[in-house]
Write a protein that holds these residues in place. Structure first.
Motif, PDB file in Angstrom:
ATOM      1  N   PRO A  96       0.627  -0.886  -0.605  1.00  0.00           N
ATOM      2  CA  PRO A  96       0.319  -0.130   0.422  1.00  0.00           C
ATOM      3  C   PRO A  96       1.252   1.305   0.005  1.00  0.00           C
ATOM      4  O   PRO A  96       0.657   2.599  -0.502  1.00  0.00           O
ATOM      5  N   ALA A  97       1.592   1.495   0.508  1.00  0.00           N
ATOM      6  CA  ALA A  97       2.767   2.636   0.554  1.00  0.00           C
ATOM      7  C   ALA A  97       3.747   2.988  -1.097  1.00  0.00           C
ATOM      8  O   ALA A  97       3.410   3.857  -1.428  1.00  0.00           O
ATOM      9  N   ILE A  98       3.438   1.580  -1.225  1.00  0.00           N
ATOM     10  CA  ILE A  98       4.463   1.617  -2.389  1.00  0.00           C
ATOM     11  C   ILE A  98       3.279   2.740  -4.247  1.00  0.00           C
ATOM     12  O   ILE A  98       3.264   3.271  -4.839  1.00  0.00           O
ATOM     13  N   VAL A  99       1.980   1.537  -3.604  1.00  0.00           N
ATOM     14  CA  VAL A  99       0.625   2.325  -4.363  1.00  0.00           C
ATOM     15  C   VAL A  99       0.151   3.734  -4.432  1.00  0.00           C
ATOM     16  O   VAL A  99       0.334   4.376  -4.947  1.00  0.00           O
ATOM     17  N   LYS A 120      11.071 -20.176  -8.881  1.00  0.00           N
ATOM     18  CA  LYS A 120      11.263 -19.268  -9.856  1.00  0.00           C
ATOM     19  C   LYS A 120      10.377 -18.245 -10.419  1.00  0.00           C
ATOM     20  O   LYS A 120      10.983 -17.426 -11.466  1.00  0.00           O
ATOM     21  N   LEU A 121       9.274 -19.238 -10.892  1.00  0.00           N
ATOM     22  CA  LEU A 121       8.300 -18.779 -11.977  1.00  0.00           C
ATOM     23  C   LEU A 121       7.332 -17.567 -11.449  1.00  0.00           C
ATOM     24  O   LEU A 121       6.311 -16.997 -11.899  1.00  0.00           O
ATOM     25  N   ILE A 122       7.428 -18.106  -9.723  1.00  0.00           N
ATOM     26  CA  ILE A 122       6.639 -16.544  -8.922  1.00  0.00           C
ATOM     27  C   ILE A 122       7.637 -15.346  -8.819  1.00  0.00           C
ATOM     28  O   ILE A 122       8.158 -15.531  -8.237  1.00  0.00           O
ATOM     29  N   MET A 123       6.467 -14.361  -8.871  1.00  0.00           N
ATOM     30  CA  MET A 123       6.701 -13.083  -8.592  1.00  0.00           C
ATOM     31  C   MET A 123       7.399 -12.814  -6.917  1.00  0.00           C
ATOM     32  O   MET A 123       6.292 -13.210  -6.346  1.00  0.00           O
ATOM     33  N   GLY A 124       7.879 -11.813  -6.831  1.00  0.00           N
ATOM     34  CA  GLY A 124       7.583 -11.591  -5.181  1.00  0.00           C
ATOM     35  C   GLY A 124       6.302 -11.303  -4.646  1.00  0.00           C
ATOM     36  O   GLY A 124       5.518 -10.061  -5.362  1.00  0.00           O
ATOM     37  N   SER A 125       5.915 -11.598  -3.535  1.00  0.00           N
ATOM     38  CA  SER A 125       4.510 -10.472  -2.991  1.00  0.00           C
ATOM     39  C   SER A 125       4.987  -8.760  -3.341  1.00  0.00           C
ATOM     40  O   SER A 125       3.468  -9.169  -3.539  1.00  0.00           O
ATOM     41  N   VAL A 126       5.554  -9.083  -3.197  1.00  0.00           N
ATOM     42  CA  VAL A 126       5.345  -7.345  -3.224  1.00  0.00           C
ATOM     43  C   VAL A 126       4.938  -6.832  -4.409  1.00  0.00           C
ATOM     44  O   VAL A 126       4.759  -6.421  -5.139  1.00  0.00           O
ATOM     45  N   HIS A 132      -1.149  -5.774  -8.928  1.00  0.00           N
ATOM     46  CA  HIS A 132      -3.227  -5.836  -8.919  1.00  0.00           C
ATOM     47  C   HIS A 132      -3.298  -4.241  -8.449  1.00  0.00           C
ATOM     48  O   HIS A 132      -4.943  -4.842  -8.476  1.00  0.00           O
ATOM     49  N   ARG A 133      -2.713  -3.813  -7.685  1.00  0.00           N
ATOM     50  CA  ARG A 133      -3.295  -2.655  -6.269  1.00  0.00           C
ATOM     51  C   ARG A 133      -3.124  -1.537  -7.500  1.00  0.00           C
ATOM     52  O   ARG A 133      -3.289  -0.147  -7.298  1.00  0.00           O
ATOM     53  N   THR A 134      -2.211  -1.232  -8.274  1.00  0.00           N
ATOM     54  CA  THR A 134      -1.717   0.316  -8.963  1.00  0.00           C
ATOM     55  C   THR A 134      -2.416   0.487 -10.699  1.00  0.00           C
ATOM     56  O   THR A 134      -3.261  -0.935 -11.066  1.00  0.00           O
ATOM     57  N   ASP A 135      -3.247   1.619 -11.080  1.00  0.00           N
ATOM     58  CA  ASP A 135      -3.584   2.277 -12.235  1.00  0.00           C
ATOM     59  C   ASP A 135      -2.189   2.138 -13.467  1.00  0.00           C
ATOM     60  O   ASP A 135      -2.066   2.438 -14.224  1.00  0.00           O
TER      61      ASP A 135
END
Length: 147
Positions: A96-99, A120-126, A132-135
């Motif tokens: 939320p802070a980054i967004v 290795k196929l999965i992105m970091g959770s941040v 998924h939360r920014t436009d």
């Protein structure tokens, strides 16, 4: 094209790789760049420690000091690449802070962790959370694995 670019970092090798590659793009676009470090407050995220143990507050100060060191290293990398940057430190949960911080930017550039096996196929959770939360446009730099 892009005028204001946000480069969130956590100081990891992957984050530094994304910073370097992002700064190359910033230079090519003649854009403004800001490097952001989000410090999580352990007083809010760690389980309560037994009374009389003051390390939670010390840990928070240590985290802020480490963040300042990462931002200083980011400024040095930018100078090495001939790019002017500003830096910012925010407190809170990273996604939320980054967004929220990114609301005045055109592009967010972040790294993802190059891990072994299926991970290795999965992105970091941040990174995934920000996506998924920014436009805003998000450029994800796939981190090379060392070794």
């Amino acid at each position: 094209m892009y005028q204001k670019v946000l480069l969130p970092t956590d100081g990891s090798p992957c984050s530094e790789q994304a910073l370097r590659e992002g700064l190359e793009l910033v230079r090519a676009c003649n854009a403004q760049a800001t490097v952001l470090y989000v410090v999580e407050n352990p007083l809010l995220t760690l389980p309560m420690l037994p009374e009389g143990i003051p390390y939670e507050a010390e840990l928070y100060e240590d985290l802020k000091k480490a963040a300042a060191e990462v931002l200083e290293r980011s400024r040095a990398i930018a100078a090495e690449l001939g790019v002017e940057v500003s830096t910012a430190m925010e407190e809170g949960q990273p996604v939320p802070a980054i967004v929220s911080f990114a609301r005045d930017f055109d592009l967010i550039i972040m790294g993802t962790h190059g891990r072994g096996g299926l991970e290795k196929l999965i992105m970091g959770s941040v990174t995934e959370g920000v996506l998924h939360r920014t436009d805003k446009a998000v450029l994800v730099i796939h981190c090379r694995r060392s070794g």
